[in-house]
Write an enzyme that holds these catalytic residues in place. Sequence first.
Site, PDB file in Angstrom:
ATOM      1  N   ALA A  88       0.810  -1.229   0.000  1.00 22.14           N
ATOM      2  CA  ALA A  88       0.000   0.000   0.000  1.00 22.14           C
ATOM      3  C   ALA A  88       0.838   1.273   0.000  1.00 22.14           C
ATOM      4  CB  ALA A  88      -0.935  -0.001   1.211  1.00 22.14           C
ATOM      5  N   VAL A 114      -4.541  -3.488  -5.216  1.00 24.13           N
ATOM      6  CA  VAL A 114      -5.625  -3.834  -6.142  1.00 24.13           C
ATOM      7  C   VAL A 114      -5.969  -2.658  -7.046  1.00 24.13           C
ATOM      8  CG1 VAL A 114      -6.592  -5.570  -4.571  1.00 24.13           C
ATOM      9  CG2 VAL A 114      -7.416  -3.215  -4.418  1.00 24.13           C
ATOM     10  N   ASP A 115      -5.069  -1.648  -7.078  1.00 24.43           N
ATOM     11  CA  ASP A 115      -5.395  -0.384  -7.752  1.00 24.43           C
ATOM     12  C   ASP A 115      -5.038  -0.349  -9.238  1.00 24.43           C
ATOM     13  OD1 ASP A 115      -2.548   0.066  -7.690  1.00 24.43           O
ATOM     14  OD2 ASP A 115      -2.744   1.009  -5.720  1.00 24.43           O
ATOM     15  N   HIS A 133      -3.718  -9.943  -4.643  1.00 21.75           N
ATOM     16  CA  HIS A 133      -5.019  -9.723  -3.996  1.00 21.75           C
ATOM     17  C   HIS A 133      -6.105  -9.313  -4.988  1.00 21.75           C
ATOM     18  CE1 HIS A 133      -2.597  -8.966  -0.050  1.00 21.75           C
ATOM     19  NE2 HIS A 133      -2.709 -10.251  -0.345  1.00 21.75           N
ATOM     20  N   CYS A 149     -18.695 -12.489 -10.595  1.00 23.23           N
ATOM     21  CA  CYS A 149     -19.886 -13.131 -10.040  1.00 23.23           C
ATOM     22  C   CYS A 149     -19.444 -14.287  -9.141  1.00 23.23           C
ATOM     23  CB  CYS A 149     -20.793 -13.647 -11.151  1.00 23.23           C
ATOM     24  SG  CYS A 149     -22.196 -14.599 -10.522  1.00 23.23           S
ATOM     25  N   CYS A 163     -26.238 -14.472 -14.668  1.00 25.00           N
ATOM     26  CA  CYS A 163     -26.945 -15.542 -13.955  1.00 25.00           C
ATOM     27  C   CYS A 163     -27.745 -15.076 -12.739  1.00 25.00           C
ATOM     28  CB  CYS A 163     -25.950 -16.629 -13.516  1.00 25.00           C
ATOM     29  SG  CYS A 163     -24.951 -16.161 -12.084  1.00 25.00           S
TER      30      CYS A 163
END
Length: 244
Positions: free
Chosen positions: A12, A93-94, A111, A119, A147
């Site tokens: 981070a 995750v950026d 991550h 989904c 779905c």
Amino acid sequence: MDRPLVAILSGAGISTDSGIPDYRGPNGLWRQDPEAEKLVTYDYYMSDREIRRRSWQLRRGNRALQAEPNAAHLAVAELERSGVPVRVITQNVDGLHQLAGMPARKVLELHGTARSVVCTQCHARSPMEDALARVEAGEDDPACQECGGILKSATVMFGERLDPVVLGEAVAITKACQVFIAVGTSLQVQPAAGLAGVAADHGARLVIVNAEPTPYDELADEVVREPIGTALPKLLRSLREGSE
């Protein structure tokens, strides 16, 4: 001269200069609002519609999606462009390494990514921005359009396993590299943190660039406490010049 394989483990701290808050630091989200952790915990998320509704509101305000790469991300991409073999293993995750110019195939996202949704039933993926547009239009818990299943961010939530394929590739790169740089990570979250030990065990030069002490500092060949935005570009420049 053979150019060394450089593995960069980023956490981070590499993205705080881009305006993305650190979750675990002294001013991190988990310390300020312990309840927020429920919003990214898989069991809570799957079993409670209200948690999902709050999670979607949190995603609407996610600064990671508006953030731009900073000097540290750009320096990593510049090292790769110079011809030095570079692989990024990121806890973030950026998607900022890719936005800075790192080829996606050379970035392992341990991550997952906040830029997609998945989904939980049929595993269909789609852009996060499409799901957020549905939230803006009034859906408080948008369902999968394939779905009808529950949608979640394509990130690894608390209570979920890391993708074993991605983790396996990360371990293989760590064992093969000659230089391993851990930047902006507390090296406290396993299994990612353990990669620093694996690198040291396999003879890599271990460099840690982080404001706070980490459990792996004693194993490191070099520990840098200076701000990442200036320290990492300087470090990678000297690495590039040393391999020319």
